[in-house]
Scaffold this motif. Structure first.
Motif, short mmCIF file in Angstrom:
data_model
loop_
_atom_site.label_atom_id
_atom_site.label_comp_id
_atom_site.label_asym_id
_atom_site.label_seq_id
_atom_site.Cartn_x
_atom_site.Cartn_y
_atom_site.Cartn_z
N PHE A 1 0.63 -1.34 -0.06
CA PHE A 1 -0.09 0.09 0.11
C PHE A 1 0.95 1.43 0.07
O PHE A 1 0.72 2.18 -0.73
N ASN A 2 1.91 1.18 0.78
CA ASN A 2 2.58 2.68 1.23
C ASN A 2 3.55 2.73 -0.06
O ASN A 2 3.93 4.02 -0.63
N PHE A 3 4.06 1.44 -0.74
CA PHE A 3 5.10 1.82 -2.03
C PHE A 3 4.27 2.15 -3.12
O PHE A 3 4.69 3.04 -4.10
N LEU A 4 2.87 2.06 -3.05
CA LEU A 4 2.12 2.27 -4.44
C LEU A 4 1.30 3.54 -4.11
O LEU A 4 0.81 3.83 -5.18
N LEU A 5 1.24 3.84 -3.21
CA LEU A 5 0.59 4.93 -2.81
C LEU A 5 0.66 6.19 -3.70
O LEU A 5 -0.10 6.97 -3.99
N PRO A 6 2.05 6.61 -3.90
CA PRO A 6 2.05 7.96 -4.61
C PRO A 6 1.88 7.59 -6.04
O PRO A 6 1.87 8.89 -6.80
N TYR A 7 1.56 6.47 -6.43
CA TYR A 7 1.12 6.11 -7.87
C TYR A 7 -0.29 6.23 -8.16
O TYR A 7 -0.79 5.89 -9.17
N VAL A 8 -0.93 6.32 -7.14
CA VAL A 8 -2.45 5.98 -7.06
C VAL A 8 -3.34 7.15 -6.63
O VAL A 8 -3.02 7.51 -5.28
N ASP A 9 -4.22 7.70 -7.34
CA ASP A 9 -5.28 8.57 -6.65
C ASP A 9 -6.34 8.07 -5.89
O ASP A 9 -7.08 7.14 -6.65
N LEU A 10 -6.35 8.03 -4.68
CA LEU A 10 -7.19 7.40 -3.98
C LEU A 10 -8.94 7.96 -4.16
O LEU A 10 -9.56 7.13 -3.87
N ASP A 11 -8.74 9.14 -4.35
CA ASP A 11 -10.10 9.88 -4.36
C ASP A 11 -11.11 9.32 -2.96
O ASP A 11 -10.60 9.62 -2.01
N ASP A 12 -12.12 9.00 -3.66
CA ASP A 12 -13.00 8.43 -2.39
C ASP A 12 -12.95 7.11 -1.59
O ASP A 12 -13.19 6.99 -0.34
N MET A 13 -11.61 6.42 -1.96
CA MET A 13 -11.16 5.36 -1.25
C MET A 13 -10.37 5.86 -0.09
O MET A 13 -9.99 4.94 0.84
N SER A 14 -10.01 7.29 0.06
CA SER A 14 -9.13 7.72 1.20
C SER A 14 -9.90 7.44 2.51
O SER A 14 -9.06 7.37 3.50
N ARG A 15 -11.34 7.51 2.42
CA ARG A 15 -11.74 7.49 3.65
C ARG A 15 -11.86 6.04 4.17
O ARG A 15 -11.95 5.94 5.51
N TYR A 16 -11.55 5.12 3.42
CA TYR A 16 -11.31 3.70 4.01
C TYR A 16 -9.92 3.30 4.30
O TYR A 16 -9.81 2.62 5.06
N ALA A 17 -9.17 4.04 3.42
CA ALA A 17 -7.73 3.89 3.91
C ALA A 17 -7.22 4.44 4.90
O ALA A 17 -6.26 3.98 5.74
N PHE A 18 -7.80 5.66 5.46
CA PHE A 18 -7.36 6.46 6.70
C PHE A 18 -8.88 6.74 7.27
O PHE A 18 -9.23 7.97 7.24
N PRO A 19 -9.32 5.66 7.99
CA PRO A 19 -10.62 6.25 8.61
C PRO A 19 -10.45 6.81 9.89
O PRO A 19 -11.33 7.65 10.20
N ASP A 20 -9.31 6.90 10.61
CA ASP A 20 -8.98 7.77 11.54
C ASP A 20 -8.72 9.31 11.10
O ASP A 20 -7.93 9.54 10.02
N ALA A 21 -9.24 10.25 11.77
CA ALA A 21 -9.41 11.74 11.31
C ALA A 21 -7.90 12.10 11.32
O ALA A 21 -7.56 12.80 10.21
N ILE A 22 -6.89 11.70 12.27
CA ILE A 22 -5.61 12.19 12.49
C ILE A 22 -4.87 11.52 11.49
O ILE A 22 -3.93 12.27 10.61
N ALA A 23 -5.02 10.34 11.18
CA ALA A 23 -4.36 9.68 9.99
C ALA A 23 -4.55 10.41 8.63
O ALA A 23 -3.72 10.42 7.64
N TRP A 24 -5.83 10.50 8.37
CA TRP A 24 -6.40 10.98 7.16
C TRP A 24 -5.79 12.51 7.05
O TRP A 24 -5.26 12.73 5.77
N LEU A 25 -5.59 13.37 7.89
CA LEU A 25 -5.17 14.74 7.98
C LEU A 25 -3.80 14.66 7.57
O LEU A 25 -3.00 15.53 6.76
N ASP A 26 -2.99 13.75 8.23
CA ASP A 26 -1.50 13.61 8.05
C ASP A 26 -1.22 13.19 6.64
O ASP A 26 -0.44 13.92 5.97
N TRP A 27 -2.08 12.29 6.20
CA TRP A 27 -1.90 11.96 4.63
C TRP A 27 -2.39 13.14 3.73
O TRP A 27 -1.47 13.52 2.86
N LYS A 28 -3.35 13.83 4.06
CA LYS A 28 -3.70 15.01 3.01
C LYS A 28 -2.71 15.98 3.26
O LYS A 28 -2.40 16.52 2.34
N LEU A 29 -2.19 16.27 4.38
CA LEU A 29 -1.18 17.36 4.47
C LEU A 29 0.27 16.93 3.49
O LEU A 29 0.67 17.71 3.03
N ASN A 30 0.58 15.61 3.78
CA ASN A 30 1.76 15.26 3.03
C ASN A 30 1.43 15.29 1.38
O ASN A 30 2.66 15.19 0.77
#
Length: 429
Positions: free
Chosen positions: A177-206
């Motif tokens: 997942f982490n290796f391929l993440l830079p090459y995949v636009d998660l779009d709506d799937m991000s809410r399943y990949a990062f269900p925790d608000a802090i984890a989602w915010l950290d990913w979004k910022l990065n």
């Protein structure tokens, strides 16, 4: 009291100033950062430090060997160690030679059996990796099954562990997942990949803020620079013939006993290199009881990750349908003591969900979970099949493909990719 109020105002003004400065710095840096392509390419993989060192994570090798050596594979075989164990157990005995799990990614056994039934010999590629989850299949498909490199047929083996593994805390915790993440636009799937608000915010910022991206780029570039310098020295000192090393490793693995061979089949270890994880052409007849391990993995049959994994698997099937890739979903067989670790209610719901997802997306569903054609003589442990079980599995897969007009036609009709050359790509050198 007045002092306290003034301090609060001072702190507040400093915080506001810092925030404004952060925004300004981001605006300045955004123009300085190079725009990186989001498509994973063979050129990028061959230019990486891993290529120079000839060592990397399993997912790096899977991506590298596919895009560099097998970009025209007709059949993509996905799954976890259940699928890789079955194929890598059977392949060496069929070929009567050792097979390297790192670089030998074709199943000649499957190709030849299909050739006998269909009159054409489709090329295959084994994506299956130890520990792969349902979400990793989605990431693989999105990153690698592009217009130029998509297969005609996907065979994906599934098991409860791929959806409910209690030892995997979240979808974003796996190496693929982490290796391929830079090459995949998660779009709506991000809410399943990062269900925790802090984890989602950290990913979004990065993913979006320039300063964060600059730091990420620097972190990724610095090791590459230092490793590149070291590689120049190492290349001149050590010019090892990898083929000779493979022969030596083959002998060492065969002599070291069952455990090392099983680790190779299961895909254990993180960083791997050619010539080490080699399966010799001999039958492994010993049996390992791994019930204790799966008692931990299945302790909770309905962890929070379960519904998110199902969402990713449905998205994986939908993506393949959109790309006109035929899919055969195989419920992988295992021994009854392992299946009994999960309640009947789980199995009923699980199989029903898989069947429904396949129906909705036009995928072919093959339920082998409790298939009585497989018995205890077909296994290395309670889950993973040996040579005999692997041969049986390939025969079953061939029967289903040959018996399905949709699947058989997908392999016998010409590719719809303009300019895509027929036949096999070159092997790893």
């Amino acid at each position: 009291m007045k002092v306290t109020d003034s301090r609060k105002k001072m702190i507040g003004s400093r915080t506001l100033a810092a925030l404004l400065l952060f925004v300004i710095v981001n605006l300045i840096v955004v123009g300085m950062l190079p725009r990186t392509a989001r498509q994973l390419t063979a050129a990028e993989l061959k230019a990486s430090p891993n290529e120079k060192r000839q060592e990397g994570h399993w997912i790096w090798w899977v991506a590298r060997n596919y895009l560099v050596d097998h970009p025209d594979a007709d059949i993509a075989i996905l799954g976890s160690s259940q699928m890789s164990a079955a194929l890598y157990s059977a392949e060496p005995l069929y070929l009567k030679k050792a097979v390297d799990c790192v670089t030998d990614k074709e199943s000649e056994l499957l190709s030849d059996r299909l050739s006998e039934r269909l009159g054409v010999k489709p090329s295959t590629y084994i994506f299956a990796m130890g520990g792969a989850m349902a979400s990793d299949h989605y990431m693989l498909a999105r990153a690698l099954f592009t217009r130029e490199h998509k297969p005609k047929l996907v065979i994906v083996g599934v098991n409860p562990r791929d959806f409910i593994d209690n030892m995997v805390p979240s979808i974003n915790a796996t190496e693929p997942f982490n290796f391929l993440l830079p090459y995949v636009d998660l779009d709506d799937m991000s809410r399943y990949a990062f269900p925790d608000a802090i984890a989602w915010l950290d990913w979004k910022l990065n993913e979006t803020l320039p300063v964060a991206l600059a730091g990420k780029t620097f972190k990724e570039t610095l090791p590459a620079l230092t490793e590149g310098a070291a590689d120049l020295v190492a290349t001149n000192i050590l010019k090892t013939d990898t083929r000779a090393a493979g022969k030596q490793a083959e002998t060492a693995v065969a002599a070291s006993g069952r455990v090392d061979v099983l680790n190779a089949i299961y895909g254990k270890e993180s960083e791997v290199k050619p010539g080490v994880w080699v399966i010799p052409p001999e039958s492994l007849k010993s049996f390992v009881n791994n019930q204790h391990e799966y008692e931990k993995r299945y302790k909770n049959p309905a962890p929070a990750i379960y519904q998110n994994q199902k969402a990713f698997f449905k998205a994986f099937l939908s993506y393949c349908k959109k790309e006109s890739i035929e899919v055969m979903v195989v419920g992988m067989p295992s021994l009854w003591p392992n299946r009994a670790l999960l309640p009947d209610s789980f199995w009923t719901e699980f199989k029903s969900s898989l069947q429904a997802m396949c129906t909705d997306t036009g995928a072919t569903w093959v339920d082998l979970f409790g298939d009585d054609r497989f018995n205890n003589r077909d296994y290395l442990d309670t889950v993973h099949m040996n040579m005999k079980g692997g041969e049986k599995l390939v025969s079953v897969l061939v029967d289903h493909i040959a018996g399905s007009p949709a699947l058989a036609d997908a392999l016998t009709r010409p590719s719809d990719i303009a300019g895509k050359s027929p036949g096999r790509a070159g092997s790893w050198q």
